[in-house]
Write an enzyme that holds these catalytic residues in place. Structure first.
Site, mmCIF file in Angstrom:
data_model
loop_
_atom_site.group_PDB
_atom_site.id
_atom_site.type_symbol
_atom_site.label_atom_id
_atom_site.label_comp_id
_atom_site.label_asym_id
_atom_site.label_seq_id
_atom_site.Cartn_x
_atom_site.Cartn_y
_atom_site.Cartn_z
ATOM 1 N N TYR A 1 31.157 34.200 -5.256
ATOM 2 C CA TYR A 1 32.101 35.335 -5.235
ATOM 3 C C TYR A 1 33.410 35.078 -5.962
ATOM 4 O O TYR A 1 34.242 35.950 -6.024
ATOM 5 C CB TYR A 1 32.384 35.765 -3.787
ATOM 6 C CG TYR A 1 32.912 34.667 -2.858
ATOM 7 C CD1 TYR A 1 34.242 34.291 -2.878
ATOM 8 C CD2 TYR A 1 32.069 34.017 -1.972
ATOM 9 C CE1 TYR A 1 34.723 33.298 -2.032
ATOM 10 C CE2 TYR A 1 32.532 33.017 -1.115
ATOM 11 C CZ TYR A 1 33.862 32.673 -1.151
ATOM 12 O OH TYR A 1 34.339 31.683 -0.331
ATOM 13 N N ARG B 1 42.981 28.174 -1.551
ATOM 14 C CA ARG B 1 41.906 27.369 -0.964
ATOM 15 C C ARG B 1 41.027 26.851 -2.100
ATOM 16 O O ARG B 1 40.225 27.584 -2.672
ATOM 17 C CB ARG B 1 41.086 28.270 -0.023
ATOM 18 C CG ARG B 1 40.155 27.557 0.916
ATOM 19 C CD ARG B 1 39.171 28.556 1.514
ATOM 20 N NE ARG B 1 38.170 28.921 0.524
ATOM 21 C CZ ARG B 1 37.519 30.093 0.503
ATOM 22 N NH1 ARG B 1 37.750 31.004 1.403
ATOM 23 N NH2 ARG B 1 36.618 30.346 -0.427
ATOM 24 N N HIS C 1 35.038 28.246 1.698
ATOM 25 C CA HIS C 1 35.587 28.583 3.024
ATOM 26 C C HIS C 1 35.268 27.477 4.028
ATOM 27 O O HIS C 1 36.116 27.080 4.826
ATOM 28 C CB HIS C 1 34.991 29.913 3.483
ATOM 29 C CG HIS C 1 35.302 30.246 4.903
ATOM 30 N ND1 HIS C 1 36.558 30.608 5.314
ATOM 31 C CD2 HIS C 1 34.520 30.236 6.014
ATOM 32 C CE1 HIS C 1 36.534 30.830 6.628
ATOM 33 N NE2 HIS C 1 35.314 30.602 7.067
HETATM 34 C C1 TPP Z 1 37.068 37.519 15.502
HETATM 35 C C2 TPP Z 1 36.358 36.878 14.351
HETATM 36 N N1 TPP Z 1 35.815 37.650 13.383
HETATM 37 C C3 TPP Z 1 35.186 37.070 12.339
HETATM 38 C C4 TPP Z 1 35.076 35.705 12.261
HETATM 39 C C5 TPP Z 1 34.383 35.062 11.083
HETATM 40 N N2 TPP Z 1 35.403 34.422 10.217
HETATM 41 C C6 TPP Z 1 35.630 33.105 10.261
HETATM 42 S S1 TPP Z 1 36.856 32.641 9.218
HETATM 43 C C7 TPP Z 1 37.064 34.228 8.672
HETATM 44 C C8 TPP Z 1 38.100 34.540 7.612
HETATM 45 C C9 TPP Z 1 39.451 34.082 7.985
HETATM 46 O O1 TPP Z 1 40.318 34.283 6.914
HETATM 47 P P1 TPP Z 1 41.813 33.813 7.017
HETATM 48 O O2 TPP Z 1 42.445 34.294 8.264
HETATM 49 O O3 TPP Z 1 42.460 34.182 5.742
HETATM 50 O O4 TPP Z 1 41.704 32.199 7.159
HETATM 51 P P2 TPP Z 1 41.110 31.132 6.110
HETATM 52 O O5 TPP Z 1 39.659 30.958 6.483
HETATM 53 O O6 TPP Z 1 41.290 31.683 4.749
HETATM 54 O O7 TPP Z 1 41.880 29.886 6.342
HETATM 55 C C10 TPP Z 1 36.193 35.101 9.315
HETATM 56 C C11 TPP Z 1 36.125 36.545 9.061
HETATM 57 C C12 TPP Z 1 35.653 34.934 13.297
HETATM 58 N N3 TPP Z 1 35.622 33.600 13.276
HETATM 59 N N4 TPP Z 1 36.297 35.538 14.322
#
Ligand code: TPP
Ligand code: MG
Length: 353
Positions: free
Chosen positions: A270, A257, A261
């Protein structure tokens, strides 16, 4: 039956083009010249739109936006391997895949403009499910949809996208388990972009994600997610298995990425800029363009025409997003309750003023 498909039997990801665009595998993945050119065109269009979306958010035209720069090959290559009738269950970061599937970008972005609540485009017509923010919840939905297709006796394949972080959720395990038990026509496509917001993959997962598939009784494959040909080949094989009734496949596409985020995040707090610089040098578009040019499948004029088209496309989408009116406020309250509670009625009255 081996649980490891031929495409990747070790931990080295399946790769067809090296990061500098040299073939290290067979680039003949069964695509004709026009298809090969389309892969580049979509990646260029998607990146330009992604950058425009970040600008739109900075200018107050979108509320929040999760960029995908660096992940174009993972999304375009996988979406290209699907047939028209196949169905996708995405996260919130799959705009590039949505474009390939024919989702209208202006409609899609109504979600990020905050003028609609998750279904701005028609999932049935586009065969692309609603944007899904709650992490990993789309996986059980995909399992249910794939089960329905199996029970109906169709040959529709379901593909669900998720991130590395999503694989730590119970929903991932429950979905993968049932997909294996029922041998569903499902592709579980993980974009391992190295981060779940500020948590690096290594801090939340001790093993390798693709290897988890074996525990659920189906094949797993690790692919270089910045190599569009490898992503296409791995996904096409998984789709073909599913269509033949041979069950699910887990694909782990290794990517990165490049941006934060989302526009609500400051990745500088970070992560190390040196890592980001290294990832920029592993750019999926540059890699593929270098190969296409050296194989004489495109010339500089074609590359320029893609860039010009992407510029015009981004400007059209910008204008469309800004011009599209919000739906009537009362829609926010319609169809929620058969018998609305008094507090709900009060909120409705306040909102409608
Ligand atoms: C159930 C839930 N817990 C926490 C969040 C907050 N949150 C949004 S994105 C994220 C990380 C997701 O990481 P990943 O699955 O690797 O996807 P990426 O964002 O890297 O594409 C989190 C913890 C959420 N949206 N839903
Ligand atoms: Mg991630």
């Amino acid at each position: 039956m081996s649980h490891v498909p031929e495409v990747a039997s070790g931990t080295e990801p399946l790769r067809i083009l090296s990061p500098d665009g040299e073939p290290v595998g067979d680039p003949d993945v069964g695509l004709a010249g026009d298809d090969l050119r389309s892969l580049l065109r979509w990646m260029v269009l998607a990146r330009r739109l992604d950058r425009e979306c970040i600008a739109l958010q900075r200018q107050g035209e979108l509320t929040v936006y999760p960029g995908f720069e660096g992940q174009e090959a993972a999304q375009v290559g996988s979406a290209w391997a699907l047939a028209r009738e196949d169905f996708v269950w995405p996260t919130f970061r799959e705009l590039a895949a949505a474009l390939v599937r024919g989702v209208d970008a202006v409609q899609y972005l109504q979600y990020h403009r905050g003028t609609w609540h998750g279904g701005p485009y028609d999932p049935r017509a586009t065969r692309f499910g609603p944007i899904c923010i709650p992490i990993a919840t789309q996986l059980p939905h995909a399992v249910g949809y794939a089960l329905g297709q199996q029970l109906d006796g169709t040959d529709v394949v379901t593909l669900t996208y998720f991130g590395d972080g999503s694989t730590s959720e119970g929903d991932f395990h429950e979905a993968a388990n049932l997909a294996g038990v029922w041998s569903l026509p499902l592709v579980l496509f993980c974009q391992n972009n190295g981060w779940a917001i500020s948590v690096p993959t290594a801090e939340q997962t001790a093993g390798q994600l693709w290897r988890r598939a074996e525990g659920y009784g189906f094949p797993g494959v690790r692919v270089d997610g910045n190599d569009v040909l490898a992503v296409y080949a791995a996904t096409r094989e998984a789709v073909a298995r599913a269509r033949r009734g041979e069950g699910p496949t887990l694909i782990e596409a290794m990517t990165y990425r490049i941006g934060a985020h989302s526009t609500a995040d400051d990745a500088g707090r970070y992560r190390d800029e040196a890592d980001v610089d290294a990832a920029r040098r592993n750019d999926p578009i540059q890699r593929y363009r270098t190969w296409l040019l050296s194989a004489r499948l495109v010339d500089e004029a074609f590359v320029s025409s893609c860039e010009a088209e992407a510029e015009a496309f981004a400007m059209d989408v910008r204008a469309g997003v800004i011009a599209t009116p919000a739906p009537p406020v009362e829609w926010m309250f319609d169809w929620l309750y058969a018998a609305p509670a008094p507090t709900f009625e009060r909120h409705r009255d306040e909102a409608l003023g």
